[in-house]
Scaffold this motif. Structure first.
Motif, PDB file in Angstrom:
ATOM      1  N   LEU A  11       0.865  -1.176   0.000  1.00  0.00           N
ATOM      2  CA  LEU A  11       0.000   0.000   0.000  1.00  0.00           C
ATOM      3  C   LEU A  11       0.902   1.227   0.000  1.00  0.00           C
ATOM      4  CD1 LEU A  11      -2.809   1.383   0.315  1.00  0.00           C
ATOM      5  CD2 LEU A  11      -2.536   1.134   2.808  1.00  0.00           C
ATOM      6  N   VAL A  12       0.694   2.120  -0.971  1.00  0.00           N
ATOM      7  CA  VAL A  12       1.492   3.338  -1.071  1.00  0.00           C
ATOM      8  C   VAL A  12       0.573   4.530  -0.862  1.00  0.00           C
ATOM      9  CG1 VAL A  12       3.095   4.686  -2.464  1.00  0.00           C
ATOM     10  CG2 VAL A  12       3.014   2.197  -2.718  1.00  0.00           C
ATOM     11  N   LEU A  13       0.978   5.423   0.039  1.00  0.00           N
ATOM     12  CA  LEU A  13       0.169   6.578   0.415  1.00  0.00           C
ATOM     13  C   LEU A  13       0.873   7.871   0.044  1.00  0.00           C
ATOM     14  CD1 LEU A  13      -0.668   5.405   4.052  1.00  0.00           C
ATOM     15  CD2 LEU A  13      -2.046   5.011   2.007  1.00  0.00           C
ATOM     16  N   GLY A  14       0.082   8.897  -0.268  1.00  0.00           N
ATOM     17  CA  GLY A  14       0.636  10.212  -0.531  1.00  0.00           C
ATOM     18  C   GLY A  14       0.541  11.088   0.705  1.00  0.00           C
ATOM     19  N   ARG A  15       1.681  11.645   1.123  1.00  0.00           N
ATOM     20  CA  ARG A  15       1.698  12.598   2.237  1.00  0.00           C
ATOM     21  C   ARG A  15       1.540  14.004   1.659  1.00  0.00           C
ATOM     22  NH1 ARG A  15       6.695  13.930   6.475  1.00  0.00           N
ATOM     23  NH2 ARG A  15       5.490  15.368   7.810  1.00  0.00           N
ATOM     24  N   ARG A  16       0.440  14.650   1.960  1.00  0.00           N
ATOM     25  CA  ARG A  16       0.142  15.945   1.373  1.00  0.00           C
ATOM     26  C   ARG A  16       1.054  17.054   1.898  1.00  0.00           C
ATOM     27  NH1 ARG A  16      -6.149  15.570   2.768  1.00  0.00           N
ATOM     28  NH2 ARG A  16      -5.177  14.542   4.559  1.00  0.00           N
ATOM     29  N   ARG A  17       1.609  17.807   0.952  1.00  0.00           N
ATOM     30  CA  ARG A  17       2.433  18.973   1.255  1.00  0.00           C
ATOM     31  C   ARG A  17       1.754  20.183   0.626  1.00  0.00           C
ATOM     32  NH1 ARG A  17       5.957  18.160   5.400  1.00  0.00           N
ATOM     33  NH2 ARG A  17       7.461  16.479   4.977  1.00  0.00           N
ATOM     34  N   PRO A  18       1.180  21.080   1.427  1.00  0.00           N
ATOM     35  CA  PRO A  18       0.397  22.201   0.885  1.00  0.00           C
ATOM     36  C   PRO A  18       1.199  23.096  -0.054  1.00  0.00           C
ATOM     37  CG  PRO A  18       0.057  21.966   3.242  1.00  0.00           C
ATOM     38  CD  PRO A  18       1.199  21.069   2.896  1.00  0.00           C
ATOM     39  N   ARG A  19       0.577  23.460  -1.155  1.00  0.00           N
ATOM     40  CA  ARG A  19       1.140  24.404  -2.121  1.00  0.00           C
ATOM     41  C   ARG A  19       0.084  25.464  -2.412  1.00  0.00           C
ATOM     42  NH1 ARG A  19       5.146  21.668  -5.134  1.00  0.00           N
ATOM     43  NH2 ARG A  19       6.319  20.402  -3.635  1.00  0.00           N
ATOM     44  N   GLY A  20       0.375  26.668  -2.056  1.00  0.00           N
ATOM     45  CA  GLY A  20      -0.575  27.738  -2.324  1.00  0.00           C
ATOM     46  C   GLY A  20      -1.456  28.032  -1.125  1.00  0.00           C
ATOM     47  N   ARG A  21      -1.825  29.287  -1.022  1.00  0.00           N
ATOM     48  CA  ARG A  21      -2.639  29.739   0.107  1.00  0.00           C
ATOM     49  C   ARG A  21      -4.026  29.090   0.067  1.00  0.00           C
ATOM     50  NH1 ARG A  21      -3.561  36.101   1.749  1.00  0.00           N
ATOM     51  NH2 ARG A  21      -4.671  35.699   3.712  1.00  0.00           N
ATOM     52  N   GLY A  22      -4.454  28.606   1.200  1.00  0.00           N
ATOM     53  CA  GLY A  22      -5.778  28.020   1.295  1.00  0.00           C
ATOM     54  C   GLY A  22      -5.873  26.573   0.860  1.00  0.00           C
ATOM     55  N   SER A  23      -4.722  25.946   0.591  1.00  0.00           N
ATOM     56  CA  SER A  23      -4.779  24.564   0.122  1.00  0.00           C
ATOM     57  C   SER A  23      -5.188  23.585   1.215  1.00  0.00           C
ATOM     58  CB  SER A  23      -3.425  24.155  -0.467  1.00  0.00           C
ATOM     59  OG  SER A  23      -2.398  24.275   0.495  1.00  0.00           O
ATOM     60  N   TRP A  24      -4.900  23.948   2.471  1.00  0.00           N
ATOM     61  CA  TRP A  24      -5.247  23.038   3.566  1.00  0.00           C
ATOM     62  C   TRP A  24      -5.630  23.869   4.785  1.00  0.00           C
ATOM     63  CZ3 TRP A  24      -1.695  18.272   4.901  1.00  0.00           C
ATOM     64  CH2 TRP A  24      -2.462  17.294   5.542  1.00  0.00           C
ATOM     65  N   PRO A  25      -6.924  24.089   5.042  1.00  0.00           N
ATOM     66  CA  PRO A  25      -7.363  24.907   6.173  1.00  0.00           C
ATOM     67  C   PRO A  25      -6.756  24.418   7.489  1.00  0.00           C
ATOM     68  CG  PRO A  25      -9.217  24.376   4.761  1.00  0.00           C
ATOM     69  CD  PRO A  25      -8.055  23.558   4.267  1.00  0.00           C
ATOM     70  N   ALA A  26      -6.504  25.355   8.390  1.00  0.00           N
ATOM     71  CA  ALA A  26      -5.834  25.027   9.651  1.00  0.00           C
ATOM     72  C   ALA A  26      -6.591  23.971  10.440  1.00  0.00           C
ATOM     73  CB  ALA A  26      -5.660  26.294  10.488  1.00  0.00           C
ATOM     74  N   HIS A  27      -7.913  24.051  10.478  1.00  0.00           N
ATOM     75  CA  HIS A  27      -8.675  23.088  11.276  1.00  0.00           C
ATOM     76  C   HIS A  27      -8.574  21.686  10.687  1.00  0.00           C
ATOM     77  CE1 HIS A  27     -11.494  24.862   8.328  1.00  0.00           C
ATOM     78  NE2 HIS A  27     -11.981  23.641   8.225  1.00  0.00           N
ATOM     79  N   ALA A  28      -8.570  21.598   9.343  1.00  0.00           N
ATOM     80  CA  ALA A  28      -8.460  20.288   8.703  1.00  0.00           C
ATOM     81  C   ALA A  28      -7.079  19.695   8.929  1.00  0.00           C
ATOM     82  CB  ALA A  28      -8.746  20.411   7.211  1.00  0.00           C
ATOM     83  N   ARG A  29      -6.051  20.541   8.855  1.00  0.00           N
ATOM     84  CA  ARG A  29      -4.689  20.054   9.063  1.00  0.00           C
ATOM     85  C   ARG A  29      -4.492  19.598  10.507  1.00  0.00           C
ATOM     86  NH1 ARG A  29       0.455  23.622   7.226  1.00  0.00           N
ATOM     87  NH2 ARG A  29      -1.144  24.228   5.726  1.00  0.00           N
ATOM     88  N   ALA A  30      -5.057  20.350  11.450  1.00  0.00           N
ATOM     89  CA  ALA A  30      -4.926  19.979  12.862  1.00  0.00           C
ATOM     90  C   ALA A  30      -5.595  18.638  13.133  1.00  0.00           C
ATOM     91  CB  ALA A  30      -5.539  21.067  13.742  1.00  0.00           C
ATOM     92  N   GLY A  31      -6.783  18.436  12.566  1.00  0.00           N
ATOM     93  CA  GLY A  31      -7.467  17.158  12.750  1.00  0.00           C
ATOM     94  C   GLY A  31      -6.679  16.010  12.164  1.00  0.00           C
ATOM     95  N   ASN A  32      -6.086  16.225  10.997  1.00  0.00           N
ATOM     96  CA  ASN A  32      -5.289  15.186  10.347  1.00  0.00           C
ATOM     97  C   ASN A  32      -4.051  14.841  11.168  1.00  0.00           C
ATOM     98  OD1 ASN A  32      -4.673  13.633   7.689  1.00  0.00           O
ATOM     99  ND2 ASN A  32      -2.799  14.746   8.107  1.00  0.00           N
ATOM    100  N   LEU A  33      -3.376  15.851  11.695  1.00  0.00           N
ATOM    101  CA  LEU A  33      -2.176  15.608  12.499  1.00  0.00           C
ATOM    102  C   LEU A  33      -2.501  14.813  13.763  1.00  0.00           C
ATOM    103  CD1 LEU A  33      -0.355  19.058  12.213  1.00  0.00           C
ATOM    104  CD2 LEU A  33       0.399  16.873  11.253  1.00  0.00           C
ATOM    105  N   ALA A  34      -3.610  15.176  14.415  1.00  0.00           N
ATOM    106  CA  ALA A  34      -3.999  14.460  15.632  1.00  0.00           C
ATOM    107  C   ALA A  34      -4.295  12.992  15.326  1.00  0.00           C
ATOM    108  CB  ALA A  34      -5.222  15.130  16.252  1.00  0.00           C
TER     109      ALA A  34
END
Length: 225
Positions: A108-131
């Motif tokens: 199984l190969v997964l992609g680790r998202r690296r944000p590019r550009g403003r607004g690509s990953w809202p802070a609340h969504a990123r915080a939930g993902n990290l937790a």
């Protein structure tokens, strides 16, 4: 229905993505098949996808996992990939993922998202993902950092995992059950672009909270089936 041995099916869960579909489908690698799973769109997404050469699968039951699993069961290729249909991720990035699967270097190969550009990953969504990623590392012992949707694996083993979540917990359940089954799971950085249109899952605090609840339920299921 059968496909050529080197064909890859790309599952694209879709709910009102008419604006993003042309960009996404234009980036499907040559010789691969796009499976657009229409999850109740009202903006003509299914017709657009069909006109652009995609195979359209209809899944009336709402839910990200319901759409993904409908695509998986409709797939016929040996290797199946998953990608969001909102133009935040380029499906062309899946080519090295597939090569890794076919070479036997990973299951199984997964992609680790690296944000590019403003607004690509809202802070609340990123915080939930990290937790959730931290909880996933604790649960599986794997050094993973993201629960992103860009991924590749072989179809039959995926079906054998017996995935049951039909909401936001589907991607996490796939990783947890794969880890429990002893799969080799790898993760690679991929650029994450600002999505086209509005997110149906993590575009709001409420959506993010619901996704976290769905995924927390998956983590709490342990190894039960």
């Amino acid at each position: 229905m059968t496909t050529e041995p080197d064909t890859v099916d790309v599952v694209l869960p879709c709910l009102n993505e008419a604006e993003a579909l042309p960009w996404v489908l234009a980036r499907i690698p040559a010789g691969w098949r796009a499976l657009v799973v229409d999850n109740g769109s009202t903006d003509g997404s299914a017709d657009i996808a069909r006109s652009l050469g995609a195979t359209v699968v209809h899944e009336p039951r709402r839910g990200f996992g319901a759409a993904c699993h409908a695509g998986l069961t409709a797939a016929t290729a040996d290797v199946v990939c998953f990608c969001d249909c909102d133009a935040s991720l380029d499906p062309g990035l899946l080519e090295p993922f597939v090569q890794e699967i076919r070479a036997g270097a990973a299951d199984l190969v997964l992609g680790r998202r690296r944000p590019r550009g403003r607004g690509s990953w809202p802070a609340h969504a990123r915080a939930g993902n990290l937790a959730l990623a931290r909880l996933l590392r604790r649960r599986t012992g794997l050094r993973l950092h993201d629960l992103g949707p860009l991924r590749a694996a072989r179809r039959e083993p995926l079906l054998a995992l017996g995935l049951t979540d039909r909401r936001s917990g589907y991607p996490l359940q796939m990783v947890v059950r794969a880890a429990d089954a002893g799969w080799r799971i790898t993760e690679h950085d991929v650029p994450y672009l600002p999505r086209t249109g509005n997110s149906k899952v993590t575009g709001t605090w409420r959506g993010t909270w619901q996704a976290v609840r769905d995924m927390s339920r998956v983590l709490n299921e342990g190894t039960a089936r």
